[in-house]
Design a protein around this motif. Sequence first.
Motif: not given
Length: 343
Positions: A147-176
């Motif tokens: 939720e915090l990551s999405l908040e950060a991306v939305k905040a950057a976009r609202e302020r006109g900041v260019k956004i990059s994302c490395d999609f990095n999949f980590r199968g051992k982490l997606w457990r929540w």
Amino acid sequence: MVARIVTFGEIMLRLKSPGHERLFQSTSLETSFGGGEANVAISLANFGCDTAFVTALPDNDIGSACLGELRRFGVDTKFIRRSGDRLGIYFLETGANQRPSKVVYDRAHSAIAQAAPGDFDWDMVFAGADWFHVTGITPAISRSAAELSLEAVKAARERGVKISCDFNFRGKLWRWGKTAPEVMTELVALVDVGIANEEDCQKSLGVTADVDVSVGNLETAKYEALSARMMEVFPNLETMAITLRESHSADRNGWSACLRDASGFYLSRNYQITDIVDRVGGGDSFAAGLIYGLLMRDGPQAALEYAVAASCLKHSISGDLNLIGVADVEALLGGDGSGRVQR
């Protein structure tokens, strides 16, 4: 122009077995710090960019040592929140020949996993920022981190900041609770520059292509199709870069990348890396090189070549961090890959 780049995510304590030993084969472990978004910030600082890293660190001696490491490389740390109970840890065993490297995570309930929306003042964070970089790792840590990551991306976009994302999949982490595509699809819909390998596209976002990364020679036409498909599914993407790793063994990889933008499809030079020192952080060094290249180089081909050369050099450096500067990359781009002593 000196670009202002902000990255957000988790930095961890890295505990590695010496040399090519198995974990706990001997009584020693080598200590350092690293984590995807922090690695990118440090690489960009080494390239002369004005970089800031946003995270949460525990208010104890380990957190302070980590803060000192970031500052040592000139990364702006004033937005780092001192909170939470612990710093995440990862254990690394470096493979050799046909034995692969292995990573064991110990990062549950870390400081950034406990951070939540509202914990950071994004007006202050993004004041004067040109670029914001995130990855698919932090959203995998916990529901609140996603939720915090999405908040950060939305905040950057609202302020006109260019956004990059490395999609990095980590199968051992997606457990929540949620799957990677459930979370990452919403996030990537707000991103300008995508960075990935074939597995990341498939497992983080559900975008597939008939690509087999286990073969010795990669079929670049299939990656061309994959990049086109990514930009079709996510029309907000201005640039899509995909790294191409040919894993012949733990010690020998082929390394190249491709990029698609509105002007066309580009393929980089291929580097045959025959004696890998440490490939952890290789993708982060590519991301940093690509950000720098897109900001400072002349055109997409030049940006791509810079990113691949920078990440090629990372394979010669132990630790998560790519401890090279622009001159090192330019020397390799200029054809000086002999490894001869410079006097």
